[in-house]
Motif scaffolding. Structure first.
Motif, PDB file in Angstrom:
ATOM      1  N   ALA B 144      -6.019  -7.839   6.522  1.00 16.82           N
ATOM      2  CA  ALA B 144      -6.090  -8.164   4.865  1.00 16.82           C
ATOM      3  C   ALA B 144      -6.750  -7.153   3.961  1.00 16.82           C
ATOM      4  O   ALA B 144      -6.109  -7.089   3.060  1.00 16.82           O
ATOM      5  CB  ALA B 144      -7.056  -9.584   4.729  1.00 16.82           C
ATOM      6  N   ASN B 147      -4.329  -4.549   3.233  1.00 13.61           N
ATOM      7  CA  ASN B 147      -3.560  -5.257   2.236  1.00 13.61           C
ATOM      8  C   ASN B 147      -1.955  -5.133   3.248  1.00 13.61           C
ATOM      9  O   ASN B 147      -1.023  -4.225   2.994  1.00 13.61           O
ATOM     10  CB  ASN B 147      -2.769  -4.335   0.895  1.00 13.61           C
ATOM     11  N   LYS B 177      -5.098 -15.365  11.824  1.00 13.29           N
ATOM     12  CA  LYS B 177      -4.088 -16.182  10.707  1.00 13.29           C
ATOM     13  C   LYS B 177      -5.521 -15.845   9.774  1.00 13.29           C
ATOM     14  O   LYS B 177      -5.646 -16.129   8.971  1.00 13.29           O
ATOM     15  CB  LYS B 177      -3.393 -16.854  11.139  1.00 13.29           C
ATOM     16  N   PHE B 180      -7.120 -13.399   9.266  1.00 16.54           N
ATOM     17  CA  PHE B 180      -6.709 -12.208   7.609  1.00 16.54           C
ATOM     18  C   PHE B 180      -6.806 -13.694   6.395  1.00 16.54           C
ATOM     19  O   PHE B 180      -7.361 -13.195   5.095  1.00 16.54           O
ATOM     20  CB  PHE B 180      -4.742 -12.885   7.604  1.00 16.54           C
ATOM     21  N   ASP B 181      -6.288 -14.602   6.371  1.00 15.31           N
ATOM     22  CA  ASP B 181      -6.693 -15.795   5.174  1.00 15.31           C
ATOM     23  C   ASP B 181      -8.211 -16.302   4.301  1.00 15.31           C
ATOM     24  O   ASP B 181      -7.841 -15.814   3.569  1.00 15.31           O
ATOM     25  CB  ASP B 181      -6.449 -17.543   5.767  1.00 15.31           C
ATOM     26  N   MET B 184      -8.357 -13.048   2.428  1.00 17.02           N
ATOM     27  CA  MET B 184      -7.285 -13.570   0.598  1.00 17.02           C
ATOM     28  C   MET B 184      -8.137 -13.743   0.132  1.00 17.02           C
ATOM     29  O   MET B 184      -7.989 -14.550  -0.658  1.00 17.02           O
ATOM     30  CB  MET B 184      -5.983 -14.151   1.606  1.00 17.02           C
ATOM     31  N   LYS B 185      -8.805 -15.234   0.958  1.00 17.79           N
ATOM     32  CA  LYS B 185      -9.904 -16.205   0.063  1.00 17.79           C
ATOM     33  C   LYS B 185     -10.667 -16.200  -0.727  1.00 17.79           C
ATOM     34  O   LYS B 185     -11.047 -16.400  -1.259  1.00 17.79           O
ATOM     35  CB  LYS B 185      -9.530 -17.405   0.263  1.00 17.79           C
ATOM     36  N   THR B 188     -11.924 -12.243  -2.523  1.00 19.55           N
ATOM     37  CA  THR B 188     -10.242 -11.544  -3.853  1.00 19.55           C
ATOM     38  C   THR B 188     -11.053 -10.782  -4.681  1.00 19.55           C
ATOM     39  O   THR B 188     -10.599  -9.631  -5.545  1.00 19.55           O
ATOM     40  CB  THR B 188     -10.023 -13.274  -4.412  1.00 19.55           C
ATOM     41  N   LYS B 192      -9.349  -3.682  -2.247  1.00 19.64           N
ATOM     42  CA  LYS B 192      -8.936  -3.034  -1.062  1.00 19.64           C
ATOM     43  C   LYS B 192      -8.166  -2.110  -1.068  1.00 19.64           C
ATOM     44  O   LYS B 192      -8.484  -1.607  -1.979  1.00 19.64           O
ATOM     45  CB  LYS B 192      -7.918  -4.401  -0.809  1.00 19.64           C
TER      46      LYS B 192
END
Lengths: 297, 580
Positions: B144, B147, B177, B180-181, B184-185, B188, B192
Motif C-alpha cells: 500500500a 502504491n 489485505k 493493505f486496507d 489505504m483508510k 490517506t 506515499k
C-alpha cells in the motif's frame, strides 16, 4: 554406446588363479591374509563372478596391499575410508558386486564412524574385516580389537581399554548379515563369503587372522584351542537377534559362522530413481531443467 | 509525489517470526514484474530468539547491491527501531507494531520520517486468522505504501503456500489485505512512494547456491553428498528435493569425511559427482581431496565460505578461505580453484567445473561465500545450452578399449591424461590407487616411477592453463585507479562504480574468477597500463594480494579490507577509495 548387457554375461570357466594379478603377494610367510585371499577367490569362482563384475575397495594396511594381488576392479582408498568409497561406487553402479576389504584399524578404528553408519543403511555391499588385533604394516601398535593388557609398541605397559567386539557392534548398528570367520579355516571362510556375497543387504564378516610377526598372543595355537562352529550345534538359529547378540558376547570360546541374517529392504531398493538403471548408465543428454528453472520466477 | 526508480525496504523482528519467507515474497512480487531486485538476509545461528533482518532493494535499472539507507523499515519488534532507525531516508517510513508499545510510551523521534503505528494483532483478529500470519500484514502495508499492485502480492502468497491448502492461503491473503486496507483508510493524508512502472519481462530470482544447484543439474551431476553446514545447506535441500525427478542420488552422510569419499567412489564408478560444504567441513575433506587427486578421480567441491576460524560466525560472510583452498591438502597436485561473482556466473562456472574435473581428472573447487550463497539477485535468464557436457577421456564401452594391449588406467600420455574406464567393462578392469602407482595402478615405490608419475600428473597443467579465462575488466580500459577483487565483492564494487567515475577520477575494475591456475599472463598485461591499484576483499590479510604476489611478483600496496562478518556496502567502497 553403453553396454549394460555385457555387465551381466556370466563366465563359467574361471579358476581361482584367474583372479590373480601379475604381482605376487608380499605378506609374511604364515600371514592370515593368504587364507582370506584364497577363500575370496574361490568364492568368486563358485558364484560365477568375473573380475569386471566386482569392485573391491581396500583400506590401508597389510590387508589393503591386497589390491595388488586380486584381479577385479579395485579402489585402494585412504585409511578408514573403504566403506564410504564403496558406498558411493555402489550407489553409482549397483549392478557391481561391491566389497570393502579392510583391516581392524580401518574398520572399527579410524573408520569406526563409517562402520556404524554403513551397518544401519543396509546397502547391498559386503565388508570383510581382516582382524589381526594389531597394526601390522606400521610395525606393531595396538588395534581397537586388541585385548586389554596387550603390550605393543604404542602400549608398552599394556592396553588400558576394552577391545571393541566387531560382531556385537555390527549387530546393534543394524547389519543384516553378521558373521565371524577365521583365516585358518579357509573352506569354512569361503562358505561364509559365498553366503555374504549372495545376501541382499549389508553383510559383515569379522575375519580373525594371526599376525605372525607382531602379534605373539593371538596365534594359530591360541585360536585352534578356542574356536568352534555355530552350525555344529543344530539349535543355533541365525534369525534370532537376541540369541545372536548373546552369542557375540561369548568370550571363553570363540564361535565362528553366521551369527545373524535377516531379510530387509536394501538401501537401493528404496531409491526409485535407480530402479530402471544404475546412475552410471543414465543418459545425460536428455536432462531438461527448463521447468525447474520456472520455479525461480 | 514524483515517481522514483528505486527504493529499499527492510523488515526486522525476532527469529522464528517468519521474517525470511516474508522477505522472499516481497522480493518476488517485484522480480515477477521485471524489476531488478537484490536482497540480503541477516540472522544469528539460532532458531528462536535473536534478531532477524531481511532487506530488499528494487529498481527499474540494473543494480548489484543494497545501499546503506532504506525508504521503508518494518519493525516487528523494538530492537529493529533501535538498530535501524538511522538508516531510514528523509520522507521514509517506519512502520511499527503498535501492540508492542501498549502500556508504554512511544518515544522515538526522527525528523522527516513518518512513523506509522499499525495494530498488527488487532488486524489479524478481525480476519480470524492465527497470529502466525502476522508478517503478511507487513507485506500488505508495504504494498500500500508503494502504491503497488495488491493482486501481485496475492498471487505470490498463493503460490508460496500452495502445498498447505486453501485455508492457509486464505489466512495469509486476508492478513495481507487487512494491512493493505488499513494504510489505504487510515493514512490517506501521507505522501506515499510511487515506484515507477516497469514493463520488462519477469526475471529469475536466484541465490548463488541456486545457481550452483541448477548448473550442476544441467551438467549431469548424478551423485551429490553433503553434511549440513551453513551457508551450503540449501544446495543439499535442493538436490534432495530434486532427486527423483532428475534421477540423482543425494546422500546426507555421517560427516564431511564420508561425504568426499562417497563422492569420489561414485565418480570412480563413472558418474559426475559433487559435494558442498563450508570451511570446517572442507577441512575435514582435505585428506579426501588428496585421495581424489592421487587416484585422478574427478570431483567438484563447492566451498561456501563463512567467517572462521573454527565455528566462527556461522551465518555471516567472509572470504577468508581463499589461500586455504588454493593450497589445501598434503602433497602436490594440479587443481582448479574458481570463484563466481554472482548467481549467473555460479550457474555457468559450475558446469565448466564439471568439464574441467572430468577432462583433466582433477579436483575442482568452486568458492562462494554466505553473501553470494544465500542472497537473491535477479537475472534475465539462464541458457542451458551454453556449456556443453564434455566428459573427456572417459570410456563407456568395451569396444573403445584396444584388446591387443593391456588397459593402463594411468597410461603415460603426451597431455598427461589417461583414458578412464567406467566400472563394469570386461576389459576395463583396473586399480585406482591412493598409493603411488605404475601405469596399471599397482603400488610402485621406485624413484624412477615416482618422478614419472608426478610429471604425468603435472603436465596436465599445460592444457589446463589454456582453459583458464582472463579476469574480467569492468569500466574503461585506461583509468587512474584500478580496483582488483574476486568472488562476491564484485557486486558492491559494480554498484559503487556507478558513482565513482567523476571528472576528477576514473576507475576500472579487474575481477578474478579463476584463482588456480592463476591467469599470470593476462594479469601482467593488464597491470602494464595500471598506475594506481587497490585490492578490495572481505578478509583480514588480503589473501588476493598474497596470491598475486606468489604468482606474479607484483606487489599491490593499497588494500580496502572488511572482516567483521558483513559484506561491503557500496558507500563504504566509495569512501574507502577516497583515501587511496
Amino acid at each position: 554406446m553403453i553396454s549394460e548387457a555385457n555387465n551381466r554375461k556370466r563366465n563359467y570357466n574361471l579358476k581361482p588363479a584367474d583372479f590373480n594379478t601379475k604381482k605376487r603377494p608380499t605378506w609374511c610367510v604364515g600371514c592370515g591374509n593368504y587364507g582370506i585371499w584364497n577363500s575370496i577367490k574361490k568364492a568368486f569362482v563358485e558364484l560365477k563372478l568375473s573380475p569386471h563384475e566386482i569392485l573391491i575397495v581396500f583400506g590401508i594396511g597389510c590387508s589393503g596391499n591386497g589390491n595388488n594381488f586380486i584381479k577385479t576392479y579395485a579402489y585402494h582408498a585412504l585409511h578408514g575410508m573403504a566403506l564410504p568409497v564403496a558406498t558411493g561406487a555402489h550407489l553409482a553402479n549397483h549392478l557391481l558386486k561391491v566389497i570393502a576389504m579392510t583391516g581392524d584399524g580401518d574398520g572399527v578404528g579410524i573408520g569406526g564412524n563409517h562402520f556404524i553408519h554403513t551397518c544401519r543403511r543396509n546397502l547391498d555391499i559386503t565388508h570383510i574385516m581382516h582382524d589381526n588385533r594389531i597394526y601390522g604394516l606400521t610395525t606393531g601398535q595396538t588395534s581397537p580389537t586388541s585385548n586389554t593388557k596387550f603390550k605393543t609398541k604404542s602400549t608398552p605397559f599394556g592396553v588400558m581399554e576394552q577391545p571393541i567386539n566387531p560382531v556385537a557392534l555390527a549387530l546393534i548398528c543394524g547389519a543384516t548379515f553378521v558373521a565371524r570367520g577365521y583365516s585358518g579355516e579357509p573352506e569354512h571362510l569361503k562358505n561364509i563369503f559365498i553366503k555374504a556375497l549372495a545376501h541382499k543387504g549389508f553383510s559383515f564378516i569379522d575375519v580373525l587372522q594371526p599376525c605372525v610377526t607382531f602379534n605373539k598372543i593371538d596365534t594359530y595355537d591360541y585360536y585352534k584351542k578356542l574356536i568352534y562352529k555355530l552350525e555344529d550345534s543344530s539349535e543355533y538359529n541365525s534369525g534370532d537377534f537376541s540369541k545372536a547378540l548373546q552369542k557375540s558376547q561369548e568370550m571363553e570360546r570363540i564361535p565362528l559362522g553366521i551369527f545373524y541374517q535377516i531379510k530387509k529392504r536394501t538401501y537401493h531398493d528404496g531409491l526409485e530413481q535407480i530402479k530402471d538403471k544404475p546412475l552410471v548408465y543414465q543418459d545425460l543428454s536428455s536432462i531438461n531443467i527448463e521447468s525447474l528453472m520456472k520455479s525461480f520466477y | 509525489m514524483a515517481e522514483i526508480k528505486a527504493f529499499s525496504w527492510k523488515v526486522g523482528g525476532p527469529a522464528g517470526f517468519g521474517i525470511m519467507s516474508t522477505g522472499l515474497i516481497f522480493a518476488r512480487i517485484f522480480s515477477r514484474k521485471g524489476y531488478n531486485v537484490v536482497d540480503d538476509k541477516e540472522y544469528p545461528s539460532l532458531i528462536q530468539g535473536g534478531h532477524n533482518v531481511y532487506s530488499v532493494r528494487v529498481s527499474t535499472e540494473k543494480i548489484f547491491s543494497l545501499l546503506a539507507s532504506v525508504n521503508i523499515l518494518i519493525a516487528l519488534d523494538e530492537m529493529t527501531i533501535d538498530l535501524h532507525m538511522n538508516e531510514v531516508k528523509k520522507n521514509g517510513f517506519i512502520v511499527y507494531d503498535s501492540g508492542i508499545f501498549i502500556g508504554r510510551d512511544f518515544n522515538y523521534k526522527k525528523p522527516d520520517v513518518n512513523f506509522l503505528p499499525v495494530p498488527f494483532d488487532r488486524l489479524i483478529e478481525k480476519t480470524g486468522a492465527p497470529k502466525i500470519v502476522k508478517n503478511n500484514v507487513a507485506l500488505g502495508v508495504s504494498v500500500a505504501l508503494l502504491n503497488y499492485d495488491f493482486n501481485m502480492l496475492k498471487e505470490v502468497i498463493t503460490e508460496n503456500f500452495k502445498d498447505k491448502g486453501q485455508k492457509i492461503i486464505d489466512f495469509n491473503v486476508s492478513a495481507a489485505k487487512a494491512g493493505f486496507d488499513f494504510i489505504m483508510k487510515e493514512f490517506t493524508g501521507i505522501p506515499k512512494i510511487h515506484i515507477k512502472k516497469n514493463y520488462s519481462k519477469k526475471k529469475l530470482l536466484l541465490t548463488g547456491n541456486d545457481g550452483i544447484f541448477l548448473g550442476a543439474l544441467n551438467a549431469g551431476c548424478k551423485f551429490y553428498a553433503a553434511y549440513p553446514m551453513t551457508p551450503s545447506s540449501s544446495i543439499l535441500h535442493s538436490f534432495a528435493a530434486a532427486e527423483r525427478d532428475f534421477n540423482i542420488v543425494t546422500k546426507h552422510a555421517e560427516s564431511e569425511i564420508a561425504v568426499i569419499n562417497m563422492a569420489v567412489g561414485a565418480s570412480f564408478a563413472g558418474v559426475r559427482s559433487m559435494v558442498a560444504t563450508s570451511g570446517g567441513g572442507f577441512a575435514l575433506m582435505n585428506e579426501g581431496l588428496a585421495g581424489a587427486a592421487m587416484t585422478e578421480t574427478p570431483i567438484v567441491i563447492i566451498l561456501c565460505q563463512r567467517p572462521a576460524p573454527a565455528t566462527g560466525l556461522p551465518t555471516w560472510t567472509e572470504q577468508g578461505d581463499m589461500l586455504y583452498a588454493v593450497h589445501a591438502s598434503h602433497g602436490e597436485f594440479p587443481r582448479v580453484v574458481m570463484a563466481p561473482g554472482d548467481p549467473e556466473e555460479s550457474f555457468y562456472m559450475v558446469q565448466i567445473a564439471f568439464n574441467l574435473a572430468e577432462k583433466y581428472q582433477i579436483p575442482v573447487i568452486v568458492m562462494l561465500d554466505k553473501f553470494l550463497s544465500e542472497n537473491n539477485f535477479t537475472c534475465t535468464g539462464l541458457t542451458r545450452y551454453k556449456i556443453k557436457i564434455n566428459r573427456g577421456k572417459l570410456i563407456f564401452a568395451e569396444e573403445d578399449i584396444d584388446n591387443n594391449e593391456d588397459y593402463l588406467r594411468y597410461k603415460i600420455t603426451d597431455d598427461g591424461i589417461s583414458p578412464r574406464a567406467i566400472t563394469g567393462l570386461r576389459n576395463g578392469v583396473h586399480i585406482a590407487n591412493t598409493d603411488e602407482h605404475d601405469e596399471y595402478g599397482f603400488s610402485e615405490e621406485s624413484a624412477e616411477n615416482r618422478k614419472k608419475m608426478m610429471d604425468k600428473r603435472f603436465i596436465k597443467l599445460n592444457a589446463i592453463n589454456k582453459e583458464i579465462i582472463s579476469p574480467d575488466l569492468y569500466g574503461p580500459k585506461n583509468a587512474d585507479t584500478t580496483i582488483i577483487s574476486w568472488g562476491s565483492c564484485k557486486m558492491p564494487i559494480l554498484e559503487a562504480m556507478k558513482y565513482l567515475n567523476t571528472d576528477k577520477r576514473i576507475f576500472n575494475f579487474i575481477h578474478f574468477k579463476y584463482l588456480v591456475p592463476f591467469p599470470v599472463k593476462a594479469f601482467k598485461k593488464f597491470m602494464k597500463n595500471v598506475t594506481r591499484s587497490a585490492v578490495i576483499e572481505n578478509n583480514k590479510t588480503s589473501q588476493l594480494s598474497r596470491l598475486i604476489m606468489e604468482n606474479t611478483g607484483i606487489k599491490i600496496n593499497k588494500q580496502l579490507l572488511k572482516y567483521n562478518g558483513r559484506q561491503f556496502l557500496p558507500e563504504e567502497i566509495i569512501k574507502g577509495l577516497e583515501k587511496i
